[in-house]
Design an enzyme around this catalytic site. Structure first.
Site, mmCIF file in Angstrom:
data_model
loop_
_atom_site.group_PDB
_atom_site.id
_atom_site.type_symbol
_atom_site.label_atom_id
_atom_site.label_comp_id
_atom_site.label_asym_id
_atom_site.label_seq_id
_atom_site.Cartn_x
_atom_site.Cartn_y
_atom_site.Cartn_z
ATOM 1 N N CYS A 77 11.773 -7.607 -5.105
ATOM 2 C CA CYS A 77 11.345 -8.793 -6.020
ATOM 3 C C CYS A 77 11.724 -8.621 -7.664
ATOM 4 O O CYS A 77 13.070 -9.062 -7.153
ATOM 5 C CB CYS A 77 9.768 -9.213 -6.009
ATOM 6 S SG CYS A 77 8.887 -10.185 -6.389
ATOM 7 N N HIS A 177 8.559 -9.148 -0.484
ATOM 8 C CA HIS A 177 7.833 -7.247 -0.497
ATOM 9 C C HIS A 177 7.788 -6.801 0.899
ATOM 10 O O HIS A 177 7.366 -7.488 1.735
ATOM 11 C CB HIS A 177 6.394 -8.552 -0.920
ATOM 12 C CG HIS A 177 6.767 -8.227 -2.357
ATOM 13 N ND1 HIS A 177 6.534 -7.720 -3.211
ATOM 14 C CD2 HIS A 177 6.656 -9.764 -3.055
ATOM 15 C CE1 HIS A 177 6.663 -8.489 -4.799
ATOM 16 N NE2 HIS A 177 6.256 -9.973 -4.086
ATOM 17 N N GLU A 179 6.594 -3.937 1.594
ATOM 18 C CA GLU A 179 5.536 -3.233 1.470
ATOM 19 C C GLU A 179 4.196 -4.862 2.134
ATOM 20 O O GLU A 179 2.783 -3.972 2.550
ATOM 21 C CB GLU A 179 4.680 -3.136 0.372
ATOM 22 C CG GLU A 179 4.695 -4.083 -0.729
ATOM 23 C CD GLU A 179 5.720 -4.387 -1.421
ATOM 24 O OE1 GLU A 179 5.364 -5.415 -2.853
ATOM 25 O OE2 GLU A 179 6.889 -4.599 -1.172
#
Length: 196
Positions: A77, A177, A179
């Site tokens: 990001c 992202h 994650e």
């Protein structure tokens, strides 16, 4: 394996730590020169504002350190955007690892920032995307984007096509992202940790 997450003035580091734990890895969150320099893998995540983040890196000489790293580095990001040459966000001169410019989304029809799921396409042949299919969905939150250029290894389309992943030498960057991108994101993190 030593994994270092660069600690700087940007949020969202905790969710990266949790994602690494899910794939059986532990990492240290650090701004210590030697610890980052001696890590096997370095992750440079972040959610925040480009010019203040660059100022923080510059004040601690972390900008020079990141550029000098020779092990695999993954920007996430804001981390990826800071690895580009310039950002319109705060008119920030960035790390210039990737030759791409970071620009602000401009649209009267679409919401800015882009928040939510979108797909990734034109995936280049790189270990980062091993086991990841064209048009896979990933999770994004951003109002600025990296233009398409010579280091683009994947694209997403929102208002216009843009770089959703970049690669140069030992440096990788993803706008999304991993994650928060479910199985696809987990696969990409696994690939970065275990295959690059």
């Amino acid at each position: 394996m030593k994994i270092a997450i660069v600690k700087y003035n940007a949020g969202n580091i905790q969710s990266v730590l949790y994602a690494l734990e899910r794939i059986g890895c532990t990492a240290s969150v650090t701004d210590d020169f030697e610890e980052i320099k001696n890590a096997d893998k370095v992750i440079f995540p972040g959610v925040g504002e480009a010019s203040s983040a660059m100022r923080y890196l510059h004040e601690r000489n972390l900008d020079k350190l990141i550029k000098s790293l020779t092990q695999p580095v993954l920007g996430i990001c804001l981390g990826m955007q800071l690895m580009c040459k310039h950002s319109e966000e705060g008119d920030a001169e960035c790390l210039n690892i990737f030759d791409e410019e970071v620009k602000q989304f401009k649209s009267k029809e679409y919401k800015v920032p882009q928040i939510g799921w979108n797909n990734i396409y034109d995936l280049q042949n790189t270990p980062l995307f091993e086991g990841v299919k064209e048009e896979s969905y990933i999770y994004l939150v951003h109002g600025f984007y990296a233009a398409i250029g010579g280091h683009t290894i994947a694209k997403t389309n929102y208002i216009q096509p843009y770089s959703t992943a970049l690669h140069r030498n030992n440096f990788y960057g993803v706008q999304f992202h991993p994650e928060k991108s479910a199985d696809v994101g987990e696969q990409i993190l696994r690939n970065f940790i275990f295959k690059i």
